[in-house]
Structure formats: structure tokens, C-alpha cells
Design a protein around this motif. Structure first.
Motif, PDB file in Angstrom:
ATOM      1  N   UNK A  16       0.457  -1.134   0.210  1.00  0.00           N
ATOM      2  CA  UNK A  16      -0.175  -0.114  -0.154  1.00  0.00           C
ATOM      3  C   UNK A  16       0.896   1.243  -0.294  1.00  0.00           C
ATOM      4  N   UNK A  17       1.925   1.133   0.386  1.00  0.00           N
ATOM      5  CA  UNK A  17       2.602   2.851   0.767  1.00  0.00           C
ATOM      6  C   UNK A  17       3.938   2.749  -0.620  1.00  0.00           C
ATOM      7  N   UNK A  18       4.096   1.376  -1.452  1.00  0.00           N
ATOM      8  CA  UNK A  18       4.280   1.479  -2.590  1.00  0.00           C
ATOM      9  C   UNK A  18       3.469   2.668  -4.159  1.00  0.00           C
ATOM     10  N   UNK A  23       2.247   5.475  -7.475  1.00  0.00           N
ATOM     11  CA  UNK A  23       1.142   5.479  -8.615  1.00  0.00           C
ATOM     12  C   UNK A  23       0.761   4.090  -8.787  1.00  0.00           C
ATOM     13  N   UNK A  24       0.851   4.033 -10.155  1.00  0.00           N
ATOM     14  CA  UNK A  24       0.240   2.749 -10.797  1.00  0.00           C
ATOM     15  C   UNK A  24       1.715   2.227 -10.742  1.00  0.00           C
ATOM     16  N   UNK A  25       1.520   0.634 -11.014  1.00  0.00           N
ATOM     17  CA  UNK A  25       2.588  -0.391 -10.331  1.00  0.00           C
ATOM     18  C   UNK A  25       2.196  -1.553 -10.718  1.00  0.00           C
ATOM     19  N   UNK A  26       2.912  -2.499 -11.890  1.00  0.00           N
ATOM     20  CA  UNK A  26       2.293  -3.562 -12.391  1.00  0.00           C
ATOM     21  C   UNK A  26       2.651  -4.365 -11.088  1.00  0.00           C
ATOM     22  N   UNK A  27       2.331  -6.145 -11.103  1.00  0.00           N
ATOM     23  CA  UNK A  27       2.737  -6.661  -9.961  1.00  0.00           C
ATOM     24  C   UNK A  27       3.868  -7.439 -10.431  1.00  0.00           C
ATOM     25  N   UNK A  28       4.560  -7.198 -11.999  1.00  0.00           N
ATOM     26  CA  UNK A  28       5.936  -7.274 -12.225  1.00  0.00           C
ATOM     27  C   UNK A  28       6.817  -6.050 -11.895  1.00  0.00           C
ATOM     28  N   UNK A  29       6.325  -5.467 -11.698  1.00  0.00           N
ATOM     29  CA  UNK A  29       7.546  -4.034 -11.130  1.00  0.00           C
ATOM     30  C   UNK A  29       7.488  -4.767  -9.691  1.00  0.00           C
ATOM     31  N   UNK A  30       6.267  -5.770  -8.315  1.00  0.00           N
ATOM     32  CA  UNK A  30       6.311  -5.025  -7.277  1.00  0.00           C
ATOM     33  C   UNK A  30       6.817  -6.422  -7.001  1.00  0.00           C
ATOM     34  N   UNK A  31       6.946  -7.535  -7.730  1.00  0.00           N
ATOM     35  CA  UNK A  31       7.486  -8.371  -7.631  1.00  0.00           C
ATOM     36  C   UNK A  31       8.972  -8.234  -7.807  1.00  0.00           C
ATOM     37  N   UNK A  32       9.451  -7.491  -8.166  1.00  0.00           N
ATOM     38  CA  UNK A  32      10.813  -8.247  -8.345  1.00  0.00           C
ATOM     39  C   UNK A  32      11.810  -7.180  -7.743  1.00  0.00           C
ATOM     40  N   UNK A  33      10.538  -5.238  -6.989  1.00  0.00           N
ATOM     41  CA  UNK A  33      10.969  -4.580  -6.174  1.00  0.00           C
ATOM     42  C   UNK A  33      11.281  -5.748  -4.163  1.00  0.00           C
ATOM     43  N   UNK A  41       1.703 -11.459  -4.632  1.00  0.00           N
ATOM     44  CA  UNK A  41       0.893  -9.936  -4.848  1.00  0.00           C
ATOM     45  C   UNK A  41      -0.277  -9.865  -4.873  1.00  0.00           C
ATOM     46  N   UNK A  42      -0.942 -10.786  -6.317  1.00  0.00           N
ATOM     47  CA  UNK A  42      -2.041 -10.793  -6.726  1.00  0.00           C
ATOM     48  C   UNK A  42      -2.967 -10.896  -5.592  1.00  0.00           C
ATOM     49  N   UNK A  43      -2.485 -11.896  -4.792  1.00  0.00           N
ATOM     50  CA  UNK A  43      -3.653 -12.440  -4.247  1.00  0.00           C
ATOM     51  C   UNK A  43      -3.436 -11.128  -2.644  1.00  0.00           C
ATOM     52  N   UNK A  44      -2.855 -11.211  -2.510  1.00  0.00           N
ATOM     53  CA  UNK A  44      -2.368  -9.478  -1.275  1.00  0.00           C
ATOM     54  C   UNK A  44      -3.573  -8.190  -1.061  1.00  0.00           C
ATOM     55  N   UNK A  45      -3.432  -8.367  -3.020  1.00  0.00           N
ATOM     56  CA  UNK A  45      -4.003  -7.224  -3.671  1.00  0.00           C
ATOM     57  C   UNK A  45      -5.689  -6.483  -3.205  1.00  0.00           C
ATOM     58  N   UNK A  46      -5.780  -8.760  -3.654  1.00  0.00           N
ATOM     59  CA  UNK A  46      -7.091  -8.891  -3.712  1.00  0.00           C
ATOM     60  C   UNK A  46      -8.062  -8.921  -2.401  1.00  0.00           C
ATOM     61  N   UNK A  47      -7.088  -9.576  -1.171  1.00  0.00           N
ATOM     62  CA  UNK A  47      -7.467  -9.306  -0.186  1.00  0.00           C
ATOM     63  C   UNK A  47      -7.973  -7.630   0.046  1.00  0.00           C
ATOM     64  N   UNK A  48      -6.544  -6.956   0.194  1.00  0.00           N
ATOM     65  CA  UNK A  48      -7.022  -5.343   0.425  1.00  0.00           C
ATOM     66  C   UNK A  48      -8.371  -4.449   0.037  1.00  0.00           C
ATOM     67  N   UNK A  49      -7.703  -5.496  -1.369  1.00  0.00           N
ATOM     68  CA  UNK A  49      -9.481  -4.867  -2.236  1.00  0.00           C
ATOM     69  C   UNK A  49     -10.786  -4.963  -1.501  1.00  0.00           C
ATOM     70  N   UNK A  50     -10.982  -6.073  -0.883  1.00  0.00           N
ATOM     71  CA  UNK A  50     -12.121  -6.686  -0.886  1.00  0.00           C
ATOM     72  C   UNK A  50     -12.546  -6.220   1.206  1.00  0.00           C
ATOM     73  N   UNK A  51     -11.332  -6.481   2.061  1.00  0.00           N
ATOM     74  CA  UNK A  51     -11.834  -5.541   2.666  1.00  0.00           C
ATOM     75  C   UNK A  51     -11.347  -4.324   3.911  1.00  0.00           C
TER      76      UNK A  51
END
Length: 256
Positions: A16-18, A23-33, A41-51
Motif C-alpha cells: 500500500x505504501x508503494x 502511483x500506478x505499478x504492475x505486479x511484475x514491478x512490485x514483484x521485482x522490487x 502479490x495479486x492475492x494480497x491486493x485482492x485481500x486488501x481490496x475486499x476488506x
């Protein structure tokens, strides 16, 4: 406080802080960082969006994810959200500001199993050992260096809630304000920067002392705050209702 979060909560905070910073980030760029799998990462983002109840994660196939707040929130709101959602911090807050708990009561309040509770306490004790703080069982309570415990609790309240009014009762807030007013009237003014921390510190000291958690020290009779309290019948009566005036007044001298 971040170091006390479990792996999942810490990942959520970093993601979330990233997004807030970049701003806009792909899961690939987040994965690399972050050195994490894109699937995770996709699973975490889905959880965050739901809650989440104050932001939404928007998605574009070309440019990835971004975070949109429903109102004008600062980056610190993300940190507060993660802390409030953390089982670790809910456990610590319960143990710090209440009488000792049984395992059954804690499991019921936190909606976790006894095995999960035991793992949670074990992990927290490993992390808190550097502060000379630990959680005991049978019953469960926070023990160790009481000065460090109180400083830890002050930081926990300020980082998790920002304001004392978000967690403490009107009675406790009124009492701390009256004590600070007495201090300013008799001794010296307090800056706005320090006022909220002092309010929390006074309430923490009173709660911990009333629950029989004492600082290992002798009362300091030549302390200015100590003298002011002893000269005021209202505060002598208030403190005697919680414990001896001298013990609490001596405890508060570490705050002001």
C-alpha cells in the motif's frame, strides 16, 4: 512497531505504501522490487481490496494497480489501518490495559484458536525480547521492564490511533487534561507537540499502576510534579482512589 507485524500484514503495509508513493505499478514491478512472487502479490491486493473501507485499488491491464482514497487521507492512514487490523496489536493492547486474561478469553476475543494464540505469543516474545518485555501465560499478561512497557504503550496508542480521544474514556481524558492544566499553572507551559504524548502517558501510567504494574523505583519527594500533586487535595483524592499518591506521582515524573 512495524517489526511486530506478521509477514502478511507487513507485506500489505509495504504494498500500500508503494502504491501511495509511486502511483500506478504492475505486479511484475512490485514483484521485482520486493522479491516476491506475482501470484502472492495479486492475492494480497485482492485481500486488501475486499476488506478496506477508505480506499480502493484500481486496475488497468496496461499499467497495473493504483490506490484511490475515498477522501483526503495521508500516507499515515495506511499505517494506522494495518495496525488496527493486526491481531498482534489487538492482543498487545488487550493485555496492556486490562487485568490478566485466560487463554480461552483471549481466543474468544480475538477469534483465534489456542494453538494460534500460542504461536502468536511465542513470535511476539522473540521480537519483544530486545526491549526486555515479554508475555506470560496462565494467566496472560505483559511483564518486564515497566518503564519500557509504558513507553511502548504510549507509542502504540499514538501510532495506532494518533489521538488519545480515539481509545480512552472521557473520564480518563478529563483527568489527564486537569493534571496537565495543574502542571502548566504551577510549573511551566507545555508545547502542543508534547501535549498529546503527555496525555497518553498520564493515562497509561494510571492504568498500569491501578492494575498493579509498578515502576521499580522509590518515590522522588523533591520532584516538582510530586510536590504540586501533594499540595492539591483534588488530585490526592483521585490518586488515592487508584493507588498511593506517591507511587503514581513518582511514575509521572518520567513523563514531564
Amino acid at each position: 512497531m512495524r517489526y511486530l507485524l506478521n509477514n502478511r500484514s507487513f507485506r500489505h503495509l509495504i504494498l500500500l505504501e508503494m502504491l501511495y508513493d509511486k502511483g500506478w505499478l504492475t505486479t511484475k514491478s512490485m514483484s521485482q522490487k520486493l522479491g516476491l512472487a506475482e501470484r502472492l502479490i495479486r492475492s494480497d491486493l485482492e485481500d486488501l481490496n475486499c476488506n478496506a473501507n477508505f480506499f480502493k485499488l484500481e486496475y488497468s491491464r496496461k499499467i497495473g494497480f493504483c490506490i484511490r482514497f475515498f477522501s483526503n487521507y495521508s500516507k499515515n492512514a495506511i499505517y494506522m489501518y494495518i495496525l488496527r487490523d493486526s491481531t498482534e496489536f489487538r492482543l498487545l493492547e488487550m493485555l496492556a490495559f486490562n487485568v490478566p486474561f485466560s487463554a480461552c478469553k483471549l481466543c474468544e476475543e480475538l477469534y483465534i484458536s489456542k494453538s494460534t494464540l500460542n504461536r502468536l505469543v511465542h513470535t511476539l516474545n522473540e521480537k519483544l525480547s530486545v526491549c526486555n518485555i515479554h508475555i506470560t501465560s496462565s494467566p496472560f499478561k505483559i511483564c518486564g521492564d515497566e518503564l519500557r512497557i509504558r513507553q511502548f504503550l504510549i507509542n502504540l496508542v499514538l501510532e495506532k490511533y494518533q489521538k488519545s480521544s480515539a481509545v480512552f474514556s472521557t473520564e480518563k481524558l478529563t483527568f489527564s487534561n486537569e493534571l496537565l492544566a495543574l502542571y502548566e499553572n504551577k510549573i511551566t507551559k507545555i508545547s502542543n507537540i508534547n501535549r498529546e504524548k503527555l496525555k497518553v502517558g498520564i493515562i497509561v501510567a494510571c492504568i498500569r499502576t491501578s492494575n498493579n504494574h509498578y515502576i521499580d523505583m522509590k518515590p522522588i519527594n523533591d520532584n516538582d510534579l510530586f510536590k504540586v500533586i501533594l499540595d492539591n487535595p483534588f488530585f490526592v483524592a483521585k490518586f488515592q482512589a487508584r493507588d498511593t499518591t506517591s507511587v503514581i506521582a513518582a511514575s509521572l515524573r518520567y513523563l514531564i
